[in-house]
Design a protein around this motif. Structure first.
Motif, PDB file in Angstrom:
ATOM      1  N   ASN A 124       0.830  -1.205   0.000  1.00 53.88           N
ATOM      2  CA  ASN A 124       0.000   0.000   0.000  1.00 53.88           C
ATOM      3  C   ASN A 124       0.870   1.263   0.000  1.00 53.88           C
ATOM      4  OD1 ASN A 124      -2.205  -1.639   0.000  1.00 53.88           O
ATOM      5  ND2 ASN A 124      -2.605  -1.474   2.197  1.00 53.88           N
ATOM      6  N   THR A 125       0.367   2.289  -0.673  1.00 54.01           N
ATOM      7  CA  THR A 125       1.204   3.473  -0.901  1.00 54.01           C
ATOM      8  C   THR A 125       0.584   4.780  -0.406  1.00 54.01           C
ATOM      9  OG1 THR A 125       0.196   3.643  -3.083  1.00 54.01           O
ATOM     10  CG2 THR A 125       2.303   2.483  -2.959  1.00 54.01           C
ATOM     11  N   GLY A 126      -0.619   4.707   0.198  1.00 54.00           N
ATOM     12  CA  GLY A 126      -1.313   5.937   0.568  1.00 54.00           C
ATOM     13  C   GLY A 126      -0.890   6.547   1.894  1.00 54.00           C
ATOM     14  N   GLY A 127      -0.179   5.793   2.718  1.00 55.58           N
ATOM     15  CA  GLY A 127       0.234   6.282   4.030  1.00 55.58           C
ATOM     16  C   GLY A 127       0.815   5.129   4.821  1.00 55.58           C
ATOM     17  N   VAL A 128       1.459   5.448   5.944  1.00 55.27           N
ATOM     18  CA  VAL A 128       2.050   4.400   6.787  1.00 55.27           C
ATOM     19  C   VAL A 128       1.570   4.569   8.224  1.00 55.27           C
ATOM     20  CG1 VAL A 128       4.200   3.404   7.684  1.00 55.27           C
ATOM     21  CG2 VAL A 128       4.166   4.356   5.372  1.00 55.27           C
ATOM     22  N   VAL A 129       1.058   3.476   8.802  1.00 55.31           N
ATOM     23  CA  VAL A 129       0.798   3.448  10.246  1.00 55.31           C
ATOM     24  C   VAL A 129       1.908   2.626  10.877  1.00 55.31           C
ATOM     25  CG1 VAL A 129      -0.642   2.433  12.049  1.00 55.31           C
ATOM     26  CG2 VAL A 129      -1.689   3.839  10.308  1.00 55.31           C
ATOM     27  N   ASN A 130       2.564   3.224  11.857  1.00 58.27           N
ATOM     28  CA  ASN A 130       3.657   2.559  12.565  1.00 58.27           C
ATOM     29  C   ASN A 130       3.182   2.284  13.994  1.00 58.27           C
ATOM     30  OD1 ASN A 130       6.269   1.836  13.526  1.00 58.27           O
ATOM     31  ND2 ASN A 130       6.785   3.990  13.924  1.00 58.27           N
ATOM     32  N   PHE A 131       2.761   1.046  14.259  1.00 60.12           N
ATOM     33  CA  PHE A 131       2.323   0.702  15.612  1.00 60.12           C
ATOM     34  C   PHE A 131       3.550   0.445  16.479  1.00 60.12           C
ATOM     35  CE2 PHE A 131      -1.782  -0.656  13.638  1.00 60.12           C
ATOM     36  CZ  PHE A 131      -2.641   0.028  14.477  1.00 60.12           C
ATOM     37  N   CYS A 132       3.689   1.238  17.531  1.00 62.25           N
ATOM     38  CA  CYS A 132       4.807   1.038  18.454  1.00 62.25           C
ATOM     39  C   CYS A 132       4.282   0.195  19.605  1.00 62.25           C
ATOM     40  CB  CYS A 132       5.349   2.385  18.907  1.00 62.25           C
ATOM     41  SG  CYS A 132       5.955   3.341  17.504  1.00 62.25           S
ATOM     42  N   LEU A 133       4.632  -1.078  19.578  1.00 57.70           N
ATOM     43  CA  LEU A 133       4.030  -2.065  20.480  1.00 57.70           C
ATOM     44  C   LEU A 133       5.150  -2.880  21.107  1.00 57.70           C
ATOM     45  CD1 LEU A 133       0.990  -4.270  19.387  1.00 57.70           C
ATOM     46  CD2 LEU A 133       2.642  -4.972  21.084  1.00 57.70           C
ATOM     47  N   ASN A 134       5.151  -2.953  22.411  1.00 60.77           N
ATOM     48  CA  ASN A 134       6.304  -3.456  23.155  1.00 60.77           C
ATOM     49  C   ASN A 134       7.518  -2.642  22.722  1.00 60.77           C
ATOM     50  OD1 ASN A 134       7.676  -4.933  25.046  1.00 60.77           O
ATOM     51  ND2 ASN A 134       8.018  -6.697  23.704  1.00 60.77           N
ATOM     52  N   TYR A 135       7.269  -1.335  22.637  1.00 68.72           N
ATOM     53  CA  TYR A 135       8.278  -0.380  22.181  1.00 68.72           C
ATOM     54  C   TYR A 135       8.897   0.352  23.359  1.00 68.72           C
ATOM     55  CZ  TYR A 135      10.591   3.593  20.174  1.00 68.72           C
ATOM     56  OH  TYR A 135      11.570   4.509  19.863  1.00 68.72           O
ATOM     57  N   GLY A 136      10.211   0.522  23.289  1.00 67.68           N
ATOM     58  CA  GLY A 136      10.926   1.372  24.240  1.00 67.68           C
ATOM     59  C   GLY A 136      11.988   2.120  23.442  1.00 67.68           C
ATOM     60  N   GLY A 137      12.078   3.415  23.664  1.00 66.14           N
ATOM     61  CA  GLY A 137      13.015   4.220  22.892  1.00 66.14           C
ATOM     62  C   GLY A 137      14.469   3.883  23.175  1.00 66.14           C
ATOM     63  N   ARG A 138      14.773   3.627  24.455  1.00 66.44           N
ATOM     64  CA  ARG A 138      16.164   3.284  24.778  1.00 66.44           C
ATOM     65  C   ARG A 138      16.484   1.907  24.216  1.00 66.44           C
ATOM     66  NH1 ARG A 138      16.429   5.528  30.965  1.00 66.44           N
ATOM     67  NH2 ARG A 138      16.410   7.721  30.406  1.00 66.44           N
ATOM     68  N   ALA A 139      15.513   0.995  24.292  1.00 65.15           N
ATOM     69  CA  ALA A 139      15.720  -0.351  23.734  1.00 65.15           C
ATOM     70  C   ALA A 139      15.982  -0.252  22.232  1.00 65.15           C
ATOM     71  CB  ALA A 139      14.491  -1.215  23.997  1.00 65.15           C
ATOM     72  N   GLU A 140      15.271   0.664  21.552  1.00 59.68           N
ATOM     73  CA  GLU A 140      15.463   0.806  20.104  1.00 59.68           C
ATOM     74  C   GLU A 140      16.901   1.239  19.787  1.00 59.68           C
ATOM     75  OE1 GLU A 140      13.092   3.845  18.023  1.00 59.68           O
ATOM     76  OE2 GLU A 140      13.261   2.609  16.210  1.00 59.68           O
ATOM     77  N   ILE A 141      17.424   2.156  20.590  1.00 59.49           N
ATOM     78  CA  ILE A 141      18.789   2.643  20.350  1.00 59.49           C
ATOM     79  C   ILE A 141      19.807   1.536  20.645  1.00 59.49           C
ATOM     80  CG2 ILE A 141      20.510   4.336  21.153  1.00 59.49           C
ATOM     81  CD1 ILE A 141      18.134   6.370  21.319  1.00 59.49           C
TER      82      ILE A 141
END
Ligand code: IPE
Ligand code: IPE
Ligand code: MG
Length: 234
Positions: A124-141
């Motif tokens: 799909n090309t009309g937009g992006v939904v980014n579900f942040c689930l079991n998300y942690g910003g420090r964990a991402e880094i």
């Protein structure tokens, strides 16, 4: 106030206040989460209709596992059923769905539902939904750093641009962050991507945050002078 309406390309929302919304109405926290998810669908459609292309939604933090077993398990089941049920809707709206967060600690059914939804909407090309689930910003880094080391990248090659490509999703900077419910903190949400975002903290609990409230957020966003460290341009 500047009257020209500016549309943020990337909007991020910390979906907050479901529990307090329910409590005020004498309802259970679960009912609050249900109402929050119902609202998310209509609100997302509206946000894309305004011209926003990317929508990052904080729906479960790594820290949310500290909640009661009952609440965590209700939310996990809700994710599974909503992700399955919404495949058709996201396809009709031409919206691609991606996920940010760790798989660790998530029930297998949630991981499966995430994979099915992202796979079914990947073209799909009309937009992006980014579900942040079991998300942690420090964990991402931390996770990005580990991947960079695993790939044997030379330290001289590490730039901000390269680092961004190692994040869970490479969706670029957030322009507008909204956190509902009156709390004014990030709670470990997108620290890298929010570096130059405009912040908006309405008092409204998420289930009550509707189209007119987003219009207000756009008005406030449009009145901000984003300087990015440069000089004032108005
Ligand atoms: C946000 O609402 C939803 C999730 C964290 C999943 P809350 O559950 O945090 O609601 P409050 O903050 O207790 O009102
Ligand atoms: C942040 O909200 C996480 C999500 C909205 C998914 P919380 O309600 O968990 O955050 P705190 O505990 O108030 O910081
Ligand atoms: Mg909360």
């Amino acid at each position: 106030m500047n009257n020209e309406l500016k549309i943020p390309n990337h909007v991020a929302i910390i979906v907050d206040g479901n529990g307090r919304w329910a409590k005020e109405k004498g309802m259970t926290r679960s009912e609050g989460h249900l109402a929050g998810f119902e609202n998310l669908r209509d609100l997302s459609d509206y946000i894309f209709s305004k011209g926003t292309k990317i929508l990052s939604l904080y729906v479960f933090s790594t820290e949310n596992f500290k909640r009661s077993k009952e609440e965590v398990s209700f939310l996990m089941n809700l994710f599974v059923s909503k992700f399955k049920a919404e495949i058709k809707h996201f396809n009709e709206k031409n919206v691609k769905v991606v996920f940010s967060g760790r798989h660790e600690n998530l029930p297998a059914a949630v991981i499966k539902a995430e994979e099915e939804l992202s796979d079914a909407t990947k073209n799909n090309t009309g937009g992006v939904v980014n579900f942040c689930l079991n998300y942690g910003g420090r964990a991402e880094i931390v996770d990005a750093t580990k991947k960079i080391i695993k790939d044997n990248i030379d330290s001289d090659e590490i730039t901000e641009e390269l680092f961004s490509k190692y994040l869970y999703q490479d969706l670029g900077d957030v322009d507008l962050l909204i956190r509902t419910s009156g709390e004014e903190r990030l709670s470990n949400f997108l620290p890298w991507q929010l570096s130059y975002a405009e912040f908006y903290f309405p008092d409204t609990y998420f289930p009550d945050f509707k189209e007119k409230d987003f219009d207000k957020a756009l008005e406030v966003y449009s009145s901000r002078d984003r300087r990015f460290g440069g000089i004032k341009n108005k």
